[in-house]
Design a protein around this motif. Structure first.
Motif, PDB file in Angstrom:
ATOM      1  N   GLU A  42       0.736  -1.156  -0.192  1.00 32.43           N
ATOM      2  CA  GLU A  42       0.058  -0.094  -0.066  1.00 32.43           C
ATOM      3  C   GLU A  42       0.737   1.225   0.084  1.00 32.43           C
ATOM      4  O   GLU A  42       0.538   2.146  -0.708  1.00 32.43           O
TER       5      GLU A  42
ATOM      6  N   ALA B 147       1.529   4.221  -2.886  1.00 29.28           N
ATOM      7  CA  ALA B 147       1.058   5.585  -2.593  1.00 29.28           C
ATOM      8  C   ALA B 147       2.371   6.557  -2.841  1.00 29.28           C
ATOM      9  O   ALA B 147       2.425   7.741  -2.771  1.00 29.28           O
TER      10      ALA B 147
ATOM     11  N   ARG C 142      -3.650  -1.040   5.410  1.00 29.59           N
ATOM     12  CA  ARG C 142      -4.453   0.129   4.803  1.00 29.59           C
ATOM     13  C   ARG C 142      -4.400   1.485   6.049  1.00 29.59           C
ATOM     14  O   ARG C 142      -4.342   2.653   5.671  1.00 29.59           O
TER      15      ARG C 142
ATOM     16  N   THR D 117      -0.781   2.782   6.239  1.00 27.76           N
ATOM     17  CA  THR D 117      -0.515   3.843   5.181  1.00 27.76           C
ATOM     18  C   THR D 117      -1.226   5.050   5.452  1.00 27.76           C
ATOM     19  O   THR D 117      -0.608   6.240   4.878  1.00 27.76           O
ATOM     20  N   ALA D 118      -2.463   4.903   5.977  1.00 28.85           N
ATOM     21  CA  ALA D 118      -3.265   6.300   6.107  1.00 28.85           C
ATOM     22  C   ALA D 118      -2.565   7.259   7.173  1.00 28.85           C
ATOM     23  O   ALA D 118      -2.176   8.401   6.984  1.00 28.85           O
TER      24      ALA D 118
ATOM     25  N   THR E 167       0.663   8.578   5.596  1.00 25.21           N
ATOM     26  CA  THR E 167       0.830   9.549   4.699  1.00 25.21           C
ATOM     27  C   THR E 167      -0.072  10.646   4.983  1.00 25.21           C
ATOM     28  O   THR E 167      -0.719  11.500   4.153  1.00 25.21           O
ATOM     29  N   GLY E 168      -0.491  10.669   6.237  1.00 28.07           N
ATOM     30  CA  GLY E 168      -1.122  11.608   6.942  1.00 28.07           C
ATOM     31  C   GLY E 168      -2.558  11.885   6.567  1.00 28.07           C
ATOM     32  O   GLY E 168      -3.166  12.894   6.602  1.00 28.07           O
ATOM     33  N   ARG E 169      -3.104  10.818   6.318  1.00 25.65           N
ATOM     34  CA  ARG E 169      -4.740  10.531   6.153  1.00 25.65           C
ATOM     35  C   ARG E 169      -5.370  10.131   7.104  1.00 25.65           C
ATOM     36  O   ARG E 169      -5.145   9.451   7.968  1.00 25.65           O
ATOM     37  N   ASP E 170      -6.811  10.631   7.723  1.00 17.97           N
ATOM     38  CA  ASP E 170      -7.564  10.108   8.718  1.00 17.97           C
ATOM     39  C   ASP E 170      -8.115   8.763   8.329  1.00 17.97           C
ATOM     40  O   ASP E 170      -8.333   8.472   7.173  1.00 17.97           O
ATOM     41  N   CYS E 171      -8.313   7.914   9.083  1.00 20.46           N
ATOM     42  CA  CYS E 171      -9.057   6.572   9.022  1.00 20.46           C
ATOM     43  C   CYS E 171      -9.958   6.510  10.277  1.00 20.46           C
ATOM     44  O   CYS E 171      -9.752   6.814  11.352  1.00 20.46           O
TER      45      CYS E 171
ATOM     46  N   GLN F 128      -8.878   4.378  13.347  1.00 18.90           N
ATOM     47  CA  GLN F 128      -7.459   4.309  13.988  1.00 18.90           C
ATOM     48  C   GLN F 128      -7.480   4.361  15.505  1.00 18.90           C
ATOM     49  O   GLN F 128      -6.614   3.969  16.301  1.00 18.90           O
TER      50      GLN F 128
END
Length: 507
Positions: free
Chosen positions: A48, A52, A373, A376-377, A380-384, A387
């Protein structure tokens, strides 16, 4: 099959030997992310992240997907025995909903990868069942069906299911999946490398210094500098937050053999009764037969009579599936978190760029894909959405589950002290093929007598935290009952959290 025969590799490893070994890391390396461990969690995370656009290196102590992932029963399901009612009671309905969604999306992600990469891995959609035979436990299953429905799963309570024996009650979730895990991961690995990811086998990591960048050291002397580090070694080899106090190793036995298609129960089944029994089948050969896979008899590594456990599991399989030729015995290992939910996220409260994935509790196939997943979020600074549910730094739920935590640590303490007080047998009593821990002065030695009568002598102290190992006669391995490290009869490291072998000794 005689259960006392020596246990070898799993069906998944034997039927997907893979390419020649990849070379170990021989020189220093700079990457965006270093992933330690090439099981399903590590490889899915690496894939993943590579997709990215990050530069990733995977460091594996042995071979890709030959450890825990290579010995699983390979069920991809969001129905994890009786977890939803537990989550509803110990957390809340929202936690159960997020758990169901995260595990279900992992199954869908796996199917996406099978289609996208055209992976030949015996992918099949099947219903998953949790059942009980004891009428006194029907209310547990009924509550689980209700909680699973509240969590968003298409769960149904049933009193008749396709197993060849009656049950008192069961919960079913349709449209789950099963597959050949090693074929799936070998294909994922090939695509990972094609996308620029790096993979090093036979590379044992022994040090981690956090910072910017982090530094990962290996026993070969090579160092990896990375902005982020993911510890995906099943049981964490680095524990900066005392995670080992919240994790308990569990070993389970697996037997398998071909059956006629007419004996296929057409589903994936598990019961918490009878010291666990898990049943499913897989495609086998060209004549339409199926491979029956039965798992159970769980125990703490280094405890109990493993050959006798194989005998009991084999007898159960033959009773319910007459005529099955059980030719494939192997074993697997799971890590149970004391508060039910896996730990996926930042490694400890002060961590900024080190992560961990552990504690999948026997459900590492969907859990590992989910972890890839989620991590990786985070990286890479993404919300999940889930989490917080899986955050290893959670303390509130750990406090709620204090009795389970204390029980696990009491068991560790019992082995650490009690195993040293246990009387030691004389060397002469060790039969060929067997092993025992003996006393030599103030020291304890792990002694194995091979089939030719030669003795192999090692220190009996696990290099992790010093517990005494015990001999597993069926698998011919030394195992630590405290945290699950495993070693070969010549001392070689088979499974962590230890990062060093058992030292050789002389009688």
């Amino acid at each position: 099959m005689r259960a006392r025969r020596r246990v070898s590799g799993s069906y998944w490893v034997e039927t997907a030997p893979g390419p020649p070994p990849r070379p170990p890391l021989a020189q220093d390396l700079d990457v965006d992310v270093a992933v330690i461990g090439a099981g399903i969690a590590g490889l899915c995370t690496a894939w993943e992240l590579t997709r990215a656009g990050l530069g990733v290196a995977v460091l594996e102590a042995r071979r890709v997907a030959e450890g825990v992932t290579g010995h699983t029963t390979a069920k991809l399901t969001a129905l994890h025995t009786l977890i939803y009612d537990t989550l509803r009671r110990t957390r809340d309905t929202e936690a159960a909903r997020l758990y169901a969604r995260s595990q279900s999306e992992a199954i869908e992600r796996a199917e996406e990868l099978v289609d996208e990469l055209e992976i030949d891995c015996d992918w099949e959609r099947r219903s998953a069942y949790t059942y009980v035979r004891d009428p006194g436990r029907v209310d547990e299953v009924r509550a689980e069906a209700e909680a699973a429905r509240e969590a968003g799963l298409p769960a149904k309570f049933l009193t008749e299911i396709p197993l060849p024996f009656p049950v008192a009650g069961a919960v079913r979730v349709a449209d789950q999946a099963q597959f050949h895990p090693r074929r799936f991961l070998l294909a994922l690995t090939a695509d990972l490398v094609e996308r620029g990811g790096q993979l090093y086998e036979h590379t044992l990591v022994d040090g981690l210094r956090e910072g910017e960048p982090c530094r990962v050291t290996t026993q070969s002397g090579a160092t990896v500098r990375a902005r982020h580090v993911v510890v995906a070694t099943h049981y964490p080899v680095f524990d900066r937050a005392l995670l080992f106090t919240r994790l308990a190793p569990r070993r389970e036995l697996v037997i398998a053999g071909p059956v006629d298609a007419g004996l296929d129960p057409d589903g994936m089944y598990i019961t918490p009764e009878e010291n666990t029994r898990s049943v499913r089948t897989a495609p086998y050969g060209e004549d339409g037969r199926r491979l029956l896979i039965v798992t159970g008899e769980h125990f703490t590594p280094g405890t109990g009579d493993t050959p006798d456990r194989f005998d009991r599991l084999s007898a159960w399989a033959r009773e319910h599936f007459p005529g099955v030729d059980l030719t494939l015995p192997w074993a697997t290992q799971d890590i149970d978190p004391t508060d039910t939910v896996p730990m996926v996220g930042l490694l400890h409260p002060g961590a900024r760029n080190t992560y961990v994935a552990t504690g999948f509790g026997g459900w590492g196939m969907s859990g590992g894909i989910m972890a890839g997943r989620l991590l990786t979020a985070l990286i890479t600074g993404r919300d999940c959405p889930w989490q917080e549910l899986y955050d290893p730094r959670r303390l509130r739920t750990a406090v709620r589950q204090a009795p389970a935590l204390l029980k696990a640590q009491a068991e560790v303490a019992r082995h650490f002290v009690g195993d040293r007080l246990r009387p030691a047998p004389p060397v002469e009593s060790i039969a060929p093929g067997d092993g025992a821990v003996i006393r030599s002065g103030t020291d304890r030695l792990a002694v194995h007598r091979d089939d030719e009568g030669a003795l192999h002598v090692l220190s009996a102290r696990c290099p992790h935290l010093g517990c005494l190992v015990a001999f597993n006669a069926a698998e011919r391995t030394w195992e630590c009952p405290c945290h699950g490290s495993r070693f070969s009869t010549d001392g070689g490291l088979l499974q962590g959290p230890a990062t060093r072998p058992l030292p050789r000794r002389e009688l």
